[in-house]
Scaffold this motif. Sequence first.
Motif, PDB file in Angstrom:
ATOM      1  N   ALA A  70       1.187  -1.178   0.025  1.00 19.05           N
ATOM      2  CA  ALA A  70       0.397  -0.062   0.248  1.00 19.05           C
ATOM      3  C   ALA A  70       0.841   1.172   0.440  1.00 19.05           C
ATOM      4  O   ALA A  70       0.599   2.016  -0.479  1.00 19.05           O
ATOM      5  N   SER A  71       2.319   0.780   0.342  1.00 18.91           N
ATOM      6  CA  SER A  71       3.077   2.425   0.870  1.00 18.91           C
ATOM      7  C   SER A  71       3.947   2.080   0.961  1.00 18.91           C
ATOM      8  O   SER A  71       4.422   1.173   1.135  1.00 18.91           O
ATOM      9  N   CYS A  72       5.241   2.549   0.665  1.00 18.89           N
ATOM     10  CA  CYS A  72       6.472   2.602   1.147  1.00 18.89           C
ATOM     11  C   CYS A  72       6.478   2.291   2.651  1.00 18.89           C
ATOM     12  O   CYS A  72       7.546   1.383   3.113  1.00 18.89           O
ATOM     13  N   THR A  73       6.102   3.387   3.538  1.00 17.44           N
ATOM     14  CA  THR A  73       6.224   3.120   5.060  1.00 17.44           C
ATOM     15  C   THR A  73       5.255   1.472   4.949  1.00 17.44           C
ATOM     16  O   THR A  73       6.364   0.939   6.696  1.00 17.44           O
ATOM     17  N   THR A  74       4.351   1.025   4.605  1.00 18.56           N
ATOM     18  CA  THR A  74       3.744  -0.384   4.927  1.00 18.56           C
ATOM     19  C   THR A  74       5.125  -0.914   4.226  1.00 18.56           C
ATOM     20  O   THR A  74       5.592  -1.991   5.184  1.00 18.56           O
ATOM     21  N   THR A  96      17.162  11.778   6.406  1.00 19.02           N
ATOM     22  CA  THR A  96      16.052  11.653   5.294  1.00 19.02           C
ATOM     23  C   THR A  96      14.604  11.595   5.805  1.00 19.02           C
ATOM     24  O   THR A  96      14.537  13.021   6.144  1.00 19.02           O
ATOM     25  N   PHE A  97      13.817  11.076   5.127  1.00 20.87           N
ATOM     26  CA  PHE A  97      12.358  11.526   5.118  1.00 20.87           C
ATOM     27  C   PHE A  97      11.916  10.307   6.474  1.00 20.87           C
ATOM     28  O   PHE A  97      12.129   9.804   6.834  1.00 20.87           O
ATOM     29  N   SER A  98      11.751  11.726   7.447  1.00 17.48           N
ATOM     30  CA  SER A  98      11.223  10.587   9.261  1.00 17.48           C
ATOM     31  C   SER A  98      10.303   9.295   8.666  1.00 17.48           C
ATOM     32  O   SER A  98      10.979   8.107   9.497  1.00 17.48           O
ATOM     33  N   TYR A 163      17.636  -1.380   2.106  1.00 16.40           N
ATOM     34  CA  TYR A 163      17.344  -0.376   1.431  1.00 16.40           C
ATOM     35  C   TYR A 163      15.844   0.317   1.572  1.00 16.40           C
ATOM     36  O   TYR A 163      15.166  -0.184   1.117  1.00 16.40           O
ATOM     37  N   ASP A 164      15.714   1.722   1.824  1.00 14.79           N
ATOM     38  CA  ASP A 164      14.588   2.295   1.627  1.00 14.79           C
ATOM     39  C   ASP A 164      14.824   3.184   0.171  1.00 14.79           C
ATOM     40  O   ASP A 164      15.652   3.841  -0.250  1.00 14.79           O
ATOM     41  N   ALA A 165      13.700   2.472  -0.617  1.00 14.29           N
ATOM     42  CA  ALA A 165      14.292   2.810  -2.376  1.00 14.29           C
ATOM     43  C   ALA A 165      13.512   4.038  -2.633  1.00 14.29           C
ATOM     44  O   ALA A 165      13.122   3.438  -4.185  1.00 14.29           O
ATOM     45  N   ALA A 166      12.463   4.495  -1.622  1.00 16.84           N
ATOM     46  CA  ALA A 166      11.538   5.589  -1.690  1.00 16.84           C
ATOM     47  C   ALA A 166      12.125   6.065  -3.227  1.00 16.84           C
ATOM     48  O   ALA A 166      10.892   6.235  -4.361  1.00 16.84           O
ATOM     49  N   HIS A 167      13.056   6.865  -3.208  1.00 12.36           N
ATOM     50  CA  HIS A 167      13.383   7.399  -4.762  1.00 12.36           C
ATOM     51  C   HIS A 167      13.960   7.311  -5.568  1.00 12.36           C
ATOM     52  O   HIS A 167      14.488   7.429  -6.655  1.00 12.36           O
ATOM     53  N   GLY A 168      14.657   5.676  -5.296  1.00 14.12           N
ATOM     54  CA  GLY A 168      15.186   4.897  -6.225  1.00 14.12           C
ATOM     55  C   GLY A 168      14.902   4.533  -7.161  1.00 14.12           C
ATOM     56  O   GLY A 168      15.632   3.667  -8.592  1.00 14.12           O
ATOM     57  N   PHE A 191      10.867   0.265  -2.595  1.00 17.60           N
ATOM     58  CA  PHE A 191      10.186   1.717  -3.210  1.00 17.60           C
ATOM     59  C   PHE A 191       8.553   2.502  -3.367  1.00 17.60           C
ATOM     60  O   PHE A 191       7.944   1.481  -3.036  1.00 17.60           O
ATOM     61  N   SER A 192       8.602   3.714  -3.179  1.00 19.48           N
ATOM     62  CA  SER A 192       7.873   4.465  -3.161  1.00 19.48           C
ATOM     63  C   SER A 192       6.956   4.572  -4.509  1.00 19.48           C
ATOM     64  O   SER A 192       7.397   5.060  -5.222  1.00 19.48           O
ATOM     65  N   LEU A 193       5.402   4.673  -4.028  1.00 20.47           N
ATOM     66  CA  LEU A 193       4.778   5.144  -5.389  1.00 20.47           C
ATOM     67  C   LEU A 193       3.757   6.267  -4.962  1.00 20.47           C
ATOM     68  O   LEU A 193       2.808   6.534  -6.083  1.00 20.47           O
ATOM     69  N   THR A 194       4.433   7.070  -4.873  1.00 18.80           N
ATOM     70  CA  THR A 194       3.881   8.524  -4.111  1.00 18.80           C
ATOM     71  C   THR A 194       3.706   9.291  -5.507  1.00 18.80           C
ATOM     72  O   THR A 194       4.797   9.497  -6.196  1.00 18.80           O
ATOM     73  N   PRO A 195       2.292  10.487  -5.739  1.00 14.84           N
ATOM     74  CA  PRO A 195       3.008  11.432  -6.216  1.00 14.84           C
ATOM     75  C   PRO A 195       3.406  12.152  -7.078  1.00 14.84           C
ATOM     76  O   PRO A 195       4.320  12.597  -8.367  1.00 14.84           O
ATOM     77  N   THR A 196       4.494  12.323  -5.606  1.00 18.37           N
ATOM     78  CA  THR A 196       6.195  12.652  -6.130  1.00 18.37           C
ATOM     79  C   THR A 196       7.219  12.312  -7.012  1.00 18.37           C
ATOM     80  O   THR A 196       8.578  12.432  -6.939  1.00 18.37           O
ATOM     81  N   LYS A 197       6.909  10.773  -7.086  1.00 18.75           N
ATOM     82  CA  LYS A 197       8.068  10.225  -7.235  1.00 18.75           C
ATOM     83  C   LYS A 197       7.754   9.931  -8.780  1.00 18.75           C
ATOM     84  O   LYS A 197       7.258   9.954  -9.862  1.00 18.75           O
ATOM     85  N   VAL A 198       9.659   9.178  -8.989  1.00 19.32           N
ATOM     86  CA  VAL A 198       9.513   9.367 -10.497  1.00 19.32           C
ATOM     87  C   VAL A 198       8.534   8.393 -11.360  1.00 19.32           C
ATOM     88  O   VAL A 198       8.297   8.159 -12.177  1.00 19.32           O
TER      89      VAL A 198
HETATM   90  C1  LIG Z   1      13.135   8.328   1.576  1.00 19.00           C
HETATM   91  C2  LIG Z   1      11.627   8.111   1.973  1.00 19.00           C
HETATM   92  N1  LIG Z   1      10.986   6.849   2.621  1.00 19.00           N
HETATM   93  C3  LIG Z   1      10.208   6.481   2.564  1.00 19.00           C
HETATM   94  C4  LIG Z   1       8.917   7.531   2.343  1.00 19.00           C
HETATM   95  C5  LIG Z   1       7.304   6.925   2.837  1.00 19.00           C
HETATM   96  O1  LIG Z   1       6.674   6.595   1.161  1.00 19.00           O
HETATM   97  P1  LIG Z   1       5.148   6.552   1.604  1.00 19.00           P
HETATM   98  O2  LIG Z   1       4.863   7.892   1.601  1.00 19.00           O
HETATM   99  O3  LIG Z   1       5.004   5.484  -0.082  1.00 19.00           O
HETATM  100  O4  LIG Z   1       5.158   5.780   2.149  1.00 19.00           O
HETATM  101  C6  LIG Z   1       9.242   9.071   1.480  1.00 19.00           C
HETATM  102  C7  LIG Z   1       8.260   9.172   0.972  1.00 19.00           C
HETATM  103  O5  LIG Z   1       8.639  10.617   0.419  1.00 19.00           O
HETATM  104  C8  LIG Z   1      10.417   9.196   1.480  1.00 19.00           C
HETATM  105  O6  LIG Z   1      10.451  10.041   1.062  1.00 19.00           O
END
Ligand SMILES: Cc1ncc(COP(=O)(O)O)c(C=O)c1O
Length: 397
Positions: A70-74, A96-98, A163-168, A191-198
């Motif tokens: 559902a999300s990278c955080t998940t 990094t992001f929280s 690896y947190d590859a949210a941006h990768g 990886f993350s698929l939110t709207p700001t991601k590539v």
């Molecule tokens: C480095 C990093 N890790 C994790 C996340 C979380 O991703 P998500 O919003 O898909 O849970 C983000 C979101 O921007 C991020 O920048």
Amino acid sequence: MTDTPAILGGEPLFDPPLAFAKPTLEEPSRVERLIGESLVSGRLTSGPVVAELEARVAERLGVAHCVAVASCTTGLMLVIQALGGRGLRVAVPSFTFSATAHAVAWNGGVPVFVEALEDTWTIDPAAIPAGVDAILAVHVSGVPADVAALGTVAAERGVPLVYDAAHGAGSATVVDGRLVELGGFGMAEVFSLTPTKVLSGAEGGLVTTNDAALADRLRQARNYGNPGDYDTRFAGLNGRLSELHAALALVALDHLDERVAHRDLVAGTYRRLLGEVPGVTFQQTRPGDRSSHKDFSILVDAEAFGMGRDALVAALDAEGVETRKYYSPPVHRQQAYAAIASPELPITDRLAARVVSLPIWSHLPIEAVERVAHAIARIQSHAATIVEKVPATGAVG
Ligand SMILES: Cc1ncc(COP(=O)(O)O)c(C=O)c1O
């Protein structure tokens, strides 16, 4: 166009303002068709589109398994849970992001904040302290972390590396003289698929791994810990990706290369035009590596630029240029982690105090990039007056 910055009464360079980020949608009719088929079939989650996305990502990245979540955080939470969760001491960067640290904290683990490298802004492998149980590294803004050095540290310590590859998505690193896309490094990459991601699906995440047992567990974990017989094996959660999100991501995947190529042009233009501006420096990518340029950030040296980062942000705001300060405050200084004792992280603090992230999208017109660079150059050339006349923007220092 006058030469006076907007903050001193000149005309703003962008009216309406220039968005910091904007999702790109190349084939709306194909997305609509896929979503329409899902709606008609009645299969809205965990269906064929998710399965196709997983298969296509695994194939592209050369990994055995991709588990959509559902999300990278998940995804990060479920991977950390699989590693043992409660009490786990996990080395994480602070720059990094929280969500990187949150994934550890949600499991009852302890984030151990680690210093950043001065050039790539990624975690410093040599600064990872003894006694951690796992390492969670981040490819900051799409710049690959030092996967070779991190692999060595993890192997020497006998601890898992994630690896947190949210941006990768779209990033690649040189291995044995060959450029390899991120996805197969460490035990898992998320990886993350939110709207700001590539690579975006509006929301969502992807876990890639070559570990079959981990992939199996994650497929249960995203479904409450239920392998299918409703006799849950552990406390999972609803971490599934919907078919609708998968449809967006599947179409985006076909355009990932052109998106990265355009962002590379944006980043190159910023670098070329801002390279001569006193006090402006950039994040480095190791030789041969490729950044997805999920973000493009500069560092502002207050003394050389003539004014501080916050003053530049205020002056850009007056020009109609939206910015962010990724990552300020750094995570170890955020209120959520006030109770955790952290070592001094002077490089992280310095990066956080100087960073400004500029607009970048996969279809951002180059003319707009040139205008943002012009805005920064003209603000710099009027820095002394701005500091004198608009002291609220923050003086040098
Ligand atoms: C480095 C990093 N890790 C994790 C996340 C979380 O991703 P998500 O919003 O898909 O849970 C983000 C979101 O921007 C991020 O920048």
